[in-house]
Design an enzyme around this catalytic site. Structure first.
Site, PDB file in Angstrom:
ATOM      1  N   LYS A 297      38.930  38.675  35.838  1.00 12.54           N
ATOM      2  CA  LYS A 297      39.075  37.889  37.073  1.00 12.54           C
ATOM      3  C   LYS A 297      38.281  36.599  36.888  1.00 12.54           C
ATOM      4  CE  LYS A 297      38.406  38.012  42.095  1.00 12.54           C
ATOM      5  NZ  LYS A 297      37.916  38.813  43.245  1.00 12.54           N
ATOM      6  N   LYS A 350      43.636  38.148  36.641  1.00  6.61           N
ATOM      7  CA  LYS A 350      43.769  37.309  37.844  1.00  6.61           C
ATOM      8  C   LYS A 350      43.111  35.970  37.588  1.00  6.61           C
ATOM      9  CE  LYS A 350      42.630  37.331  42.814  1.00  6.61           C
ATOM     10  NZ  LYS A 350      41.955  38.046  43.913  1.00  6.61           N
TER      11      LYS A 350
END
Length: 429
Positions: A297, A350
């Protein structure tokens, strides 16, 4: 008018005569000479001219012959002709005449028709690949999110239930929940995150009651519950406390599992949280609950609309001390190896499209399923481009999702889940 000539001798032994008058588009004709066992025989034959361009009310009737009779006619030289080969299409005037290139391989041959392209398509997209992120709140009304056209904060008792029904109708059977928590319930330590009668556990129980087969993913992080807006507990000097945060996350994950969550998804990026959550879940008898770790992320600028949706912007600073540097590639492998060793079941990257290389890296290096999150900024840019008529929204949407699959994502968290699934199912609504 193009014609196909079909020679069918009538009166040949073992070949039944046919009443030619019964066949549309055929007309009788002439004699034919045949040779059987060295003896030349002249037979009255009927010559049928079948006009390929002629239309009929239904399919052409069969001649009523057995396979052996058809074969005998062909052996005798009476070969039925198909429509002629179409002429070679003419090139435009002044097209240069050049010798054919000496190419052994021409990849365009496998792309020459829709059927050929479909036969050799390497990547496929299905509603089953989508996880639908849904924002929920305590209110009764569905509140539009300004920065995310088409997305709403859904009332957990009504709007959410209706949206899930729409998704299931087109084959999307997985959702992930993100709560908009009242400010009065937020605190520096985010204790509301593990309230077993909080918004998320209540919602899970409701959805499982109405849709037992629905796969429910949850978000495990403190930022929606933190008065500081960070994913972890913030020390007075601004440092995000790792181990203390992990302690809270374990309680949050257990509360969600107890409510009926199928997959808990730590998105906080604290070190060691996957292993700690696995241990906590197993200790409470939730060995069957999966962990989808936000493995890579990044501290991305594509999250802005999401933070508006949950009103969860950090009160100060940024998230760069725990989320990854967008410049880093190899670091994703470090995170993936740790998550694998700690018991993660799914690895997530992400954002999605700006990080296709990271998706491919994890796909090539890990046997685990790979998830990609097409985040709010990606969604909003496509929506905005469509509204401004700069792009074809539907085509770009579908291409973007296909690209994530091609890069190696098994599942995609996307706000386009419902819209894309309707496109795949041929709906236009």
């Amino acid at each position: 008018m193009a014609s196909a000539v079909y020679h069918a001798p009538c009166g040949v032994p073992s070949i039944k005569p046919v009443d030619c008058k019964n066949y549309g588009g055929l007309r009788p004709s002439s004699l034919v000479s045949l040779r059987f066992d060295g003896v030349k025989t002249t037979l009255k034959a009927r010559r049928f001219v079948v006009k390929a361009s002629e239309t009929h009310d239904g399919p052409m009737r069969k001649l009523g012959r057995s396979d052996a009779e058809c074969e005998a006619a062909v052996v005798a030289g009476n070969i039925p002709e198909a429509p002629p080969v179409p002429p070679t299409p003419a090139a435009p005037a002044r097209t240069p005449v050049v010798p054919s290139l000496p190419l052994n391989r021409r990849p365009r041959r496998n792309r020459k028709s829709p059927a050929m392209r479909a036969s050799f398509q390497e990547t496929n997209l299905s509603p089953a690949n989508f996880v639908y992120p849904l924002f929920i709140h305590e209110g009764e009304e569905d509140t539009p999110i300004g920065a995310m056209p088409g997305c709403y904060r859904l009332g957990w008792r009504h709007g959410l239930v209706e949206e899930v029904a729409k998704a299931q109708d087109v084959g999307v059977n997985s959702v992930v929940l993100f709560p908009k928590v009242p400010d009065a319930l937020k605190s520096p330590t985010g204790d509301e995150a593990y309230n077993e009668n909080g918004l998320v556990p209540r919602t899970i129980r409701l959805l499982k009651d109405k849709y037992p087969d629905l796969v429910i993913y949850t978000d495990v992080a403190l930022d929606p519950y933190s008065s500081d807006g960070h994913d972890g507990i913030v020390r007075e000097d601004g440092v995000i406390m790792n181990d203390e945060t992990v302690h809270q996350l374990c309680k949050q994950a257990v509360a969600q599992a107890r409510a009926g969550a199928d997959v808990v998804s730590p998105s906080d990026m604290m070190d060691g949280r996957v292993g700690a959550i696995r241990t906590a879940l197993d200790a409470e008898g939730f060995q069957h609950v999966s962990i989808m770790s936000y493995t890579a992320k990044y501290a991305s600028s594509f999250y802005g609309p999401f933070r508006e949706a949950l009103d969860s912007n950090p009160r100060f600073g940024d998230k760069k001390t725990y989320q990854m540097n967008p410049a880093n590639y190899r670091e994703a492998l470090v995170e993936a190896r740790e998550d694998e060793s700690e018991g993660a079941d799914i690895l997530l990257v992400k954002p999605g499209l700006p990080y296709l290389d990271i998706i491919r890296l994890l796909r090539d290096k890990s046997p685990l399923p790979i998830a990609a999150y097409q985040v709010s900024g990606e969604y909003s840019m496509i929506k905005a481009g469509g509204v401004l008529k700069m792009i074809d929204e539907e085509r770009v949407m579908m291409e973007s999702l296909l690209c994530l699959r091609r890069a190696g994502a098994d599942i995609i968290l996307t706000y386009f889940a419902l819209q894309a699934a309707r496109c795949l199912c041929g709906e236009k609504r």
